[in-house]
Structure formats: structure tokens, C-alpha cells
Design a protein around this motif. Sequence first.
Motif, short mmCIF file in Angstrom:
data_model
loop_
_atom_site.label_atom_id
_atom_site.label_comp_id
_atom_site.label_asym_id
_atom_site.label_seq_id
_atom_site.Cartn_x
_atom_site.Cartn_y
_atom_site.Cartn_z
N LEU A 1 33.22 31.48 18.04
CA LEU A 1 32.28 30.37 17.85
C LEU A 1 32.07 30.19 16.36
O LEU A 1 31.68 31.12 15.66
CB LEU A 1 30.93 30.69 18.51
CG LEU A 1 30.96 31.02 20.00
CD1 LEU A 1 29.60 31.49 20.48
CD2 LEU A 1 31.41 29.80 20.79
N ILE A 2 32.34 28.98 15.90
CA ILE A 2 32.25 28.69 14.46
C ILE A 2 31.25 27.57 14.22
O ILE A 2 31.28 26.55 14.92
CB ILE A 2 33.62 28.27 13.91
CG1 ILE A 2 34.62 29.41 14.05
CG2 ILE A 2 33.51 27.80 12.46
CD1 ILE A 2 36.05 29.04 13.73
N SER A 3 30.39 27.76 13.23
CA SER A 3 29.48 26.71 12.75
C SER A 3 29.75 26.49 11.28
O SER A 3 29.78 27.45 10.50
CB SER A 3 28.02 27.11 12.95
OG SER A 3 27.72 27.25 14.31
N LEU A 4 29.95 25.24 10.90
CA LEU A 4 30.16 24.90 9.50
C LEU A 4 28.82 24.66 8.81
O LEU A 4 27.87 24.20 9.44
CB LEU A 4 31.03 23.64 9.38
CG LEU A 4 32.45 23.76 9.93
CD1 LEU A 4 33.14 22.40 9.90
CD2 LEU A 4 33.26 24.78 9.15
N SER A 5 28.77 24.94 7.52
CA SER A 5 27.55 24.67 6.76
C SER A 5 27.45 23.16 6.50
O SER A 5 28.46 22.45 6.53
CB SER A 5 27.58 25.41 5.42
OG SER A 5 28.61 24.89 4.60
N ASP A 6 26.24 22.68 6.26
CA ASP A 6 26.05 21.26 5.98
C ASP A 6 26.81 20.84 4.72
O ASP A 6 27.45 19.79 4.69
CB ASP A 6 24.56 20.94 5.83
CG ASP A 6 23.82 21.06 7.15
OD1 ASP A 6 24.46 20.87 8.21
OD2 ASP A 6 22.61 21.33 7.13
N SER A 7 26.77 21.67 3.69
CA SER A 7 27.50 21.33 2.47
C SER A 7 29.00 21.40 2.71
O SER A 7 29.77 20.63 2.12
CB SER A 7 27.09 22.25 1.32
OG SER A 7 27.40 23.59 1.63
N GLY A 8 29.41 22.30 3.59
CA GLY A 8 30.83 22.40 3.93
C GLY A 8 31.34 21.16 4.62
O GLY A 8 32.45 20.69 4.32
N ILE A 9 30.53 20.60 5.51
CA ILE A 9 30.91 19.36 6.20
C ILE A 9 31.15 18.26 5.17
O ILE A 9 32.14 17.52 5.26
CB ILE A 9 29.80 18.92 7.19
CG1 ILE A 9 29.67 19.91 8.33
CG2 ILE A 9 30.04 17.52 7.69
CD1 ILE A 9 30.66 19.75 9.43
N GLN A 10 30.27 18.17 4.19
CA GLN A 10 30.41 17.14 3.17
C GLN A 10 31.70 17.33 2.36
O GLN A 10 32.40 16.37 2.05
CB GLN A 10 29.19 17.12 2.24
CG GLN A 10 27.91 16.73 2.94
CD GLN A 10 28.03 15.40 3.68
OE1 GLN A 10 28.56 14.43 3.15
NE2 GLN A 10 27.57 15.37 4.92
N THR A 11 32.02 18.57 2.03
CA THR A 11 33.26 18.85 1.29
C THR A 11 34.47 18.48 2.12
O THR A 11 35.42 17.87 1.62
CB THR A 11 33.33 20.35 0.90
OG1 THR A 11 32.19 20.66 0.10
CG2 THR A 11 34.61 20.66 0.14
N ILE A 12 34.45 18.84 3.40
CA ILE A 12 35.57 18.54 4.29
C ILE A 12 35.76 17.03 4.42
O ILE A 12 36.88 16.53 4.34
CB ILE A 12 35.34 19.21 5.66
CG1 ILE A 12 35.47 20.74 5.51
CG2 ILE A 12 36.32 18.67 6.70
CD1 ILE A 12 34.91 21.53 6.67
N ILE A 13 34.68 16.31 4.59
CA ILE A 13 34.75 14.85 4.72
C ILE A 13 35.33 14.23 3.45
O ILE A 13 36.12 13.29 3.52
CB ILE A 13 33.36 14.27 5.04
CG1 ILE A 13 32.95 14.64 6.47
CG2 ILE A 13 33.33 12.75 4.86
CD1 ILE A 13 31.50 14.33 6.80
#
Length: 90
Positions: free
Chosen positions: A7-19
Motif C-alpha cells: 500500500l503506497i501513499s504519495l505526499s502532497d508535494s510529491g503529487i505536484q512534482t509528478i504532475i
Amino acid sequence: MNRILVLISLSDSGIQTIISTPDLPKREMEFVNQWKQEGILESFFISVSKKEAVLIFQNVDEAKTKELIEILPYYPYMAKVEYHNLNKQF
């Protein structure tokens, strides 16, 4: 039949970097597709929000599963990773 549920949860800042880095999702999926072809990834799910993922591995132990997760391009952006050993009943 043993399985390892990840089970993996991404960080909010990580989502922004990925996007903002279009190459990252492509590189991530290359690993996922390779593992599927090798027969070690049984299932792969992504939440609607794309912030969480569930991977089910087979034919590998927990130590190897952790090694595989840690080489993913998204790994630096993961806020939480949980590993659960399961016995598949059917």
C-alpha cells in the motif's frame, strides 16, 4: 499461495512534482509493466485521486519486494509504504 500486498501513499508535494514532470509517470509504468511481464506483479491499482496505489506481488519475498519498490522513480515522493504478507485462498 503467498502474496505481498503493498500500500503506497504519495505526499502532497510529491503529487505536484509528478504532475509537473511528465517523464516520471512514464518511467514508473515501465517498471510496473516489466514486473507484470516477469510474472512478479499480479495486480496493480491506482486510486481515483492518484495519490494511493496498491500492488500485489507474487513469487518474491518481502525483502525483494522492498528492493523493487525502492527503485521506483516515485519512491522519493512516497509518504507511506506498507507491506502485508498474505496467503491467497482463492
